[in-house]
Motif scaffolding. Sequence first.
Motif, mmCIF file in Angstrom:
data_model
loop_
_atom_site.group_PDB
_atom_site.id
_atom_site.type_symbol
_atom_site.label_atom_id
_atom_site.label_comp_id
_atom_site.label_asym_id
_atom_site.label_seq_id
_atom_site.Cartn_x
_atom_site.Cartn_y
_atom_site.Cartn_z
ATOM 1 N N HIS A 3 0.840 -1.189 0.000
ATOM 2 C CA HIS A 3 0.000 0.000 0.000
ATOM 3 C C HIS A 3 0.883 1.251 0.000
ATOM 4 C CE1 HIS A 3 -3.669 2.171 1.921
ATOM 5 N NE2 HIS A 3 -3.138 2.863 0.954
ATOM 6 N N ALA A 6 2.486 1.693 -3.412
ATOM 7 C CA ALA A 6 1.519 2.214 -4.387
ATOM 8 C C ALA A 6 1.286 3.704 -4.163
ATOM 9 C CB ALA A 6 0.209 1.450 -4.288
ATOM 10 N N TYR A 7 1.149 4.086 -2.912
ATOM 11 C CA TYR A 7 0.902 5.491 -2.582
ATOM 12 C C TYR A 7 2.111 6.366 -2.926
ATOM 13 C CZ TYR A 7 0.244 9.713 0.159
ATOM 14 O OH TYR A 7 0.155 11.017 0.543
ATOM 15 N N LYS A 10 3.092 5.873 -6.858
ATOM 16 C CA LYS A 10 1.966 5.977 -7.799
ATOM 17 C C LYS A 10 1.978 4.822 -8.810
ATOM 18 C CE LYS A 10 0.865 9.898 -5.930
ATOM 19 N NZ LYS A 10 0.377 9.766 -4.602
ATOM 20 N N GLN A 12 0.633 1.593 -10.034
ATOM 21 C CA GLN A 12 -0.639 0.885 -9.878
ATOM 22 C C GLN A 12 -0.471 -0.622 -9.656
ATOM 23 O OE1 GLN A 12 -3.775 2.525 -9.787
ATOM 24 N NE2 GLN A 12 -2.321 4.185 -9.533
ATOM 25 N N LEU A 15 -1.137 -1.657 -6.110
ATOM 26 C CA LEU A 15 -2.507 -1.616 -5.567
ATOM 27 C C LEU A 15 -3.097 -3.014 -5.459
ATOM 28 C CD1 LEU A 15 -4.036 1.531 -7.295
ATOM 29 C CD2 LEU A 15 -3.356 1.276 -4.905
ATOM 30 N N GLU A 19 -4.156 -4.938 -2.031
ATOM 31 C CA GLU A 19 -5.496 -5.502 -1.828
ATOM 32 C C GLU A 19 -5.401 -6.983 -1.479
ATOM 33 O OE1 GLU A 19 -9.778 -5.747 -4.124
ATOM 34 O OE2 GLU A 19 -7.954 -5.702 -5.335
ATOM 35 N N TYR A 43 -9.862 0.829 0.109
ATOM 36 C CA TYR A 43 -10.859 0.921 -0.959
ATOM 37 C C TYR A 43 -11.390 2.349 -1.089
ATOM 38 C CZ TYR A 43 -11.334 -4.169 -1.718
ATOM 39 O OH TYR A 43 -11.133 -5.483 -2.049
ATOM 40 N N ASN A 46 -8.769 4.195 -3.018
ATOM 41 C CA ASN A 46 -8.199 3.647 -4.243
ATOM 42 C C ASN A 46 -9.155 2.862 -5.140
ATOM 43 O OD1 ASN A 46 -5.260 4.298 -3.728
ATOM 44 N ND2 ASN A 46 -5.761 3.156 -1.882
ATOM 45 N N GLN A 120 -5.446 10.268 2.786
ATOM 46 C CA GLN A 120 -4.800 8.954 2.847
ATOM 47 C C GLN A 120 -3.481 9.010 3.618
ATOM 48 O OE1 GLN A 120 -4.058 5.206 -0.037
ATOM 49 N NE2 GLN A 120 -4.080 7.141 -1.055
#
Length: 126
Positions: A3, A6-7, A10, A12, A15, A19, A43, A46, A120
């Motif tokens: 997570h 991804a943050y 950036k 993807q 992500l 999850e 969720y 994202n 976030q």
Amino acid sequence: VYHYYAYSSKDQRYLKKAEDAYLTSIKREKRYFKPVMNLALFYYFNADPKKTESFVNKSLKDFPQYHRLWMVKALVEYNKLGKHDAAIESAKTTFSLGRNKNTYEFYQSLQAGRKFDIEQEEVFFK
């Protein structure tokens, strides 16, 4: 970890990995609330709002007493789905379950028609 990657990057690809990690944790510990809350927030930030709403509603069947989960429900209803009346009811439940200054201000904001949102970075990374 995924997570955060991804943050921060950036990228993807992380992500889906994030999850999957949350879902694995939930599957292993069905009665443990923290990964459920983390995935609900993940969720919210994202995923498609309908997916967030569906996950939160399903999770509330197992964890109806957790005011923070009701808050995510209200946030997605109000900020992303435009279901303001439903959001106000969810915010009311948030306050009734977790009576404190923050939940009161949250409920009052939505009731007065003021947008209330969370960041976030503040939720996950500080």
